[in-house]
Design an enzyme around this catalytic site. Sequence first.
Site, short mmCIF file in Angstrom:
data_model
loop_
_atom_site.label_atom_id
_atom_site.label_comp_id
_atom_site.label_asym_id
_atom_site.label_seq_id
_atom_site.Cartn_x
_atom_site.Cartn_y
_atom_site.Cartn_z
N MET A 201 -4.84 46.12 37.58
CA MET A 201 -4.50 46.16 36.14
C MET A 201 -3.00 45.99 35.95
O MET A 201 -2.22 46.63 36.66
CB MET A 201 -4.91 47.52 35.56
CG MET A 201 -6.37 47.85 35.78
SD MET A 201 -6.70 49.49 35.14
CE MET A 201 -8.42 49.69 35.62
N HIS B 123 -11.09 42.62 41.40
CA HIS B 123 -11.30 42.42 39.96
C HIS B 123 -9.93 42.39 39.28
O HIS B 123 -9.27 43.41 39.17
CB HIS B 123 -12.17 43.59 39.46
CG HIS B 123 -12.39 43.61 37.98
ND1 HIS B 123 -12.90 44.72 37.33
CD2 HIS B 123 -12.20 42.67 37.03
CE1 HIS B 123 -13.01 44.46 36.03
NE2 HIS B 123 -12.58 43.23 35.83
N PHE C 173 -9.83 51.77 32.35
CA PHE C 173 -9.89 53.14 32.86
C PHE C 173 -11.23 53.44 33.52
O PHE C 173 -12.27 52.93 33.07
CB PHE C 173 -9.68 54.15 31.71
CG PHE C 173 -8.35 53.97 31.04
CD1 PHE C 173 -7.22 54.62 31.53
CD2 PHE C 173 -8.22 53.13 29.94
CE1 PHE C 173 -5.98 54.43 30.92
CE2 PHE C 173 -6.99 52.94 29.32
CZ PHE C 173 -5.86 53.59 29.81
N HIS D 100 -14.63 47.73 45.75
CA HIS D 100 -14.15 47.10 44.52
C HIS D 100 -12.68 47.48 44.29
O HIS D 100 -12.31 48.65 44.35
CB HIS D 100 -15.03 47.58 43.37
CG HIS D 100 -14.79 46.90 42.06
ND1 HIS D 100 -15.31 45.67 41.77
CD2 HIS D 100 -14.10 47.30 40.95
CE1 HIS D 100 -14.96 45.33 40.53
NE2 HIS D 100 -14.22 46.31 40.02
N ASP E 296 -9.65 47.29 41.64
CA ASP E 296 -9.28 47.04 40.23
C ASP E 296 -7.79 46.84 40.09
O ASP E 296 -7.01 47.78 40.27
CB ASP E 296 -9.72 48.25 39.38
CG ASP E 296 -11.21 48.25 39.14
OD1 ASP E 296 -11.74 47.20 38.73
OD2 ASP E 296 -11.85 49.30 39.37
N MET F 108 -18.61 43.57 32.12
CA MET F 108 -17.96 44.88 31.93
C MET F 108 -18.84 45.74 31.03
O MET F 108 -19.17 45.34 29.91
CB MET F 108 -16.58 44.71 31.28
CG MET F 108 -15.49 44.21 32.20
SD MET F 108 -15.28 45.16 33.73
CE MET F 108 -14.88 46.81 33.13
N ASP G 16 -19.93 46.67 35.84
CA ASP G 16 -18.81 47.55 36.16
C ASP G 16 -18.48 48.49 35.00
O ASP G 16 -18.13 48.04 33.91
CB ASP G 16 -17.61 46.64 36.48
CG ASP G 16 -16.36 47.39 36.88
OD1 ASP G 16 -16.38 48.63 36.93
OD2 ASP G 16 -15.35 46.71 37.15
N MET H 163 -7.68 42.35 36.33
CA MET H 163 -7.54 42.58 34.89
C MET H 163 -6.09 42.30 34.56
O MET H 163 -5.31 43.20 34.25
CB MET H 163 -7.94 44.01 34.55
CG MET H 163 -9.45 44.21 34.59
SD MET H 163 -9.92 45.94 34.72
CE MET H 163 -9.81 46.17 36.47
N SER I 295 -15.92 56.71 39.52
CA SER I 295 -15.97 58.17 39.49
C SER I 295 -17.28 58.73 40.04
O SER I 295 -17.27 59.78 40.70
CB SER I 295 -15.72 58.68 38.07
OG SER I 295 -16.40 57.88 37.13
N SER J 2 -15.42 51.67 43.50
CA SER J 2 -14.09 51.25 43.05
C SER J 2 -13.05 52.23 43.56
O SER J 2 -13.10 53.42 43.22
CB SER J 2 -14.04 51.20 41.52
OG SER J 2 -12.69 51.04 41.13
C1 DX5 Z 1 -12.50 49.68 34.62
C2 DX5 Z 1 -12.69 49.28 36.07
C3 DX5 Z 1 -13.86 49.89 36.74
C4 DX5 Z 1 -13.84 51.34 36.87
C5 DX5 Z 1 -15.23 51.87 37.08
O1 DX5 Z 1 -11.50 48.88 34.07
O2 DX5 Z 1 -12.89 47.89 36.15
O3 DX5 Z 1 -14.05 49.32 38.02
O4 DX5 Z 1 -13.00 51.75 37.92
O5 DX5 Z 1 -15.11 53.23 37.07
P1 DX5 Z 1 -16.30 54.20 36.64
O6 DX5 Z 1 -17.42 53.94 37.60
O7 DX5 Z 1 -15.65 55.55 36.81
O8 DX5 Z 1 -16.66 53.86 35.23
ZN ZN Z 2 -13.58 46.73 38.08
#
Ligand code: DX5
Ligand code: ZN
Length: 369
Positions: free
Chosen positions: A190, A219, A296, A186, A188, A290, A328, A221, A351, A161
């Site tokens: 938001m 993805h 986050f 990936h 994200d 999820m 995820d 959100m 991360s 991600s």
């Molecule tokens: C959370 C995101 C994830 C996130 C995963 O809302 O959808 O994709 O970035 O991050 P880690 O692997 O650090 O949990």
């Molecule tokens: Zn995601």
Amino acid sequence: MVLQGAICRLRSVVSSDVGTILLWENDPTLVQFSDPHTPYTKVQIEEFIANQQLGFKVNGQIRLMIEVSDSVVGAIDLFDYDGSCAEIGILIYDQSNRGKGYATDAVNTVKAYAQSLHISMLKAVTDSSNSASNALFSRCGFVKTDNNTYFCCMNRVIAPSILSADFGNLERDIKMLNRSAAEWVHIDIMDGVFVPNISFGFPVLNVVAKHSTKVIDTHLMICEPLRYIERFVKAGSHYVTFHYEAAEDIDACIEAIHAAGAKAGISIKPNTEVAVLEPWIEKLDMVLIMSVEPGFGGQSFIAHSLDKVRELKAMIKAHNASCIIEIDGGISASNAAEVFSAGADVVVAGSAVFCAENPEAEIIKMLNA
Ligand code: DX5
Ligand code: ZN
């Protein structure tokens, strides 16, 4: 017919009534290359590949070539998790079989074989001007990533991600992913309303799409995903996933993603039951479970998510659906084995990848976990 002079030893032959896959071991002592219809020497094959500029020789070895009628429709690479050579082979067809749908069977034969070898990903290289080959690969579940390349997810796929990437060095990080064994990237998105955080939007996705050679997995959100689906596909997404909890009309979202030319995914938050997805399971290309509350990166994995993956896997099987499973949040090399063995096909990692000292090695660690 058996020809002398090739540099690989025949390892096994997988035949169907539509063609033959010949597999060799890399062995300088070697021996034979045979095909029921069209004999080639190794040298001829190499010339052929060079002339077609298919570029699918890896580590000096031919991977897999598919020939239908008198022209190559695609080359398929079989990737091992660490990017090393897995198997090599050639599938060749009798041109008199053209137009009978056998090419689909042939590609599916390759897929089934690759599956049995636990190959993680198939890559097909086609001539972009050949609409029949383009149609063939998309019919067989491959995702197109550029004019000439298709990917097909087989087993384990890592989707780093970029939420956790270094945005000051985004191009550098994307190029690192291009070199890595991660087959997806990936994204994200938001909106600060559906989730309590704002990430980024189209300008950042445009940069990723410009530099990435991988499958772009977006993805959403966001509230009212339907309003933005077409733009996300146009910006380069190969998969677009929206949230069950955010969509007013799920059928309309799936249809809009398909109409725009991408694969459709739906995601559920940790407290949403898998069972709510059953009405759409046959229409979906992917379900994203999820395993943290969305919003986050860097949160801890919610253990109950493993049961949800198992339940979803059973539902997909019961419907004989072809939908794949992505998970995820909170995944690293320490728990990747569990999520893969629960049935996840694609694992998102933010991360764990980008905070690792060596992200490429970390990806391989997760694949081999
Ligand atoms: C959370 C995101 C994830 C996130 C995963 O809302 O959808 O994709 O970035 O991050 P880690 O692997 O650090 O949990
Ligand atoms: Zn995601």
